[in-house]
Write an enzyme that holds these catalytic residues in place. Structure first.
Site, short mmCIF file in Angstrom:
data_model
loop_
_atom_site.label_atom_id
_atom_site.label_comp_id
_atom_site.label_asym_id
_atom_site.label_seq_id
_atom_site.Cartn_x
_atom_site.Cartn_y
_atom_site.Cartn_z
N TYR A 1 10.50 68.43 46.41
CA TYR A 1 11.20 68.91 45.46
C TYR A 1 12.58 68.10 45.47
CZ TYR A 1 7.88 72.24 43.83
OH TYR A 1 6.67 72.63 43.42
N ARG B 1 11.44 64.91 43.96
CA ARG B 1 11.30 64.98 42.50
C ARG B 1 12.71 65.16 41.88
NH1 ARG B 1 6.92 69.04 41.45
NH2 ARG B 1 7.18 68.42 39.53
N GLN C 1 6.37 72.91 30.07
CA GLN C 1 5.93 73.00 31.62
C GLN C 1 6.75 72.36 32.53
OE1 GLN C 1 1.45 73.41 31.23
NE2 GLN C 1 1.72 72.05 29.82
N ASN C 2 7.40 71.37 32.26
CA ASN C 2 8.17 70.31 32.94
C ASN C 2 9.12 70.76 33.63
OD1 ASN C 2 6.08 68.58 32.18
ND2 ASN C 2 7.42 67.41 30.37
N HIS D 1 8.14 76.98 33.78
CA HIS D 1 8.00 77.03 35.17
C HIS D 1 8.98 76.48 35.81
CE1 HIS D 1 3.10 75.98 34.10
NE2 HIS D 1 3.62 77.21 34.03
N CYS E 1 22.45 81.40 50.90
CA CYS E 1 22.37 82.00 49.76
C CYS E 1 23.83 82.23 49.38
CB CYS E 1 21.79 83.23 49.49
SG CYS E 1 22.25 83.90 47.86
N GLY F 1 1.03 65.93 25.68
CA GLY F 1 1.19 65.48 27.09
C GLY F 1 0.87 66.41 28.10
N ALA G 1 2.86 59.19 24.11
CA ALA G 1 3.95 60.22 23.45
C ALA G 1 5.03 59.06 22.75
CB ALA G 1 4.34 60.97 24.49
#
Ligand code: BV8
Length: 225
Positions: free
Chosen positions: A52, A55, A85-86, A103, A130, A169, A213
């Site tokens: 992550y 990304r 969903q992205n 998501h 945290c 997409g 797109a």
């Protein structure tokens, strides 16, 4: 007109963010279904944070494309519910408001211990504590396989009450998003798919508009302005 739009990785492909299918569902030889799961995170939090972090960095470098910007324009003229969903923020950076991230989002961090949420730092690690309860239980605020997607009540209502449902997409592989067209159709809603290739759930749509797109979305939006 009440329009509900669902976007998937394909709308961000031309912004340089790889889709799940383009990499054959693999990342560093790991199946994404293995990395994007609570079990995968429990097994190797360092690996999942690395996935992550990479990304998050790519997403922060990417620029919204003409498709993201066209949807922002559409929102100025119609009653639009935009579900994605992205986990990137390209819709927001393209000007869309009130985007529903079913998501989750790379920009969000979550404490697995106390459910506290805060803006994710660029790099997260298993040692982070945290900010609320100090437990070393921080994770990306992302919905993994086997977890419940966010905002489902609002999404079902938007699907049932729309005049038009448009999926852009997305390959129609992952549920419950892959079932949205069928749900809308059962409620008498016209369903259109904008895609580069035929999706797994193409039969659920009344119409397909094929192409990239960045071309098909502005052209489609122009017919509604
Ligand atoms: C849940 C965040 C219960 C993570 C993601 C067996 C059968 C059926 C279902 C299941 C099953 N076993 C388990 C399940 C459930 C499971 C599931 O569906 N698994 C699949 C693999 C079978 N689902 C879940 O676990 C979900 N939770 O079900 O909870 C529940 C049910 C109902 C109601 C409440 C609770 C949670 C799933 C969430 C997983 N997290 N993302 C992360 O990002 O790291 S999923 C991730 O993959 C995406 O978010 C997206 O949802 C999904 C697929 O990605 P797409 O966006 O479609 O992208 P893809 O690469 O697949 O396709 C790209 C598309 O773009 C293609 O069509 C291509 O043609 C097109 N394209 C490419 N370039 C362009 C383009 N289009 C236009 N222009 C271009 N230039």
């Amino acid at each position: 007109m009440r329009i509900t739009v669902l976007t998937g990785a394909g709308i961000s492909a031309e912004s340089g963010l790889p889709t799940f299918r383009a990499s054959d569902g693999l990342w560093e030889d790991h199946r994404i279904e293995d990395v994007a799961t609570p079990e995968g995170f429990a097994r190797d939090p360092e690996l999942v944070h690395r996935f992550y972090n990479m990304r998050r960095a790519a997403a922060s470098e990417a620029q919204p494309n003409a498709a993201h910007r066209a949807l922002a324009q559409l929102q100025d003229h119609h009653d639009l519910t935009l579900v994605t969903q992205n986990v990137d923020a390209l819709h927001e950076r393209g000007g869309s408001r009130d985007v529903i991230h079913m998501h989750g989002a790379l920009d969000g961090a979550l404490c697995a211990e106390c459910d506290h949420r805060w803006p994710a730092p660029a790099i997260m690690s298993p040692d982070d504590r945290c900010p609320n309860c100090a437990a070393p239980a921080t994770r990306p605020d992302i919905v993994w396989f086997g977890e419940i997607p966010y905002h489902m009540d609002r999404i079902w209502t938007a699907l049932e009450g729309a005049d038009l449902f448009v999926a852009i997409g997305t390959s129609g592989n992952v549920y419950p998003a892959a079932g949205f067209a069928q749900h809308a159709s059962r409620n008498g809603v016209e369903c259109v798919e904008l895609n580069l290739q035929t999706s797994m759930n193409a039969r659920d749509f009344d119409r397909q508009i094929m192409g990239p797109a960045s071309e098909t979305v502005p052209e489609w939006v122009a017919t509604l302005l």
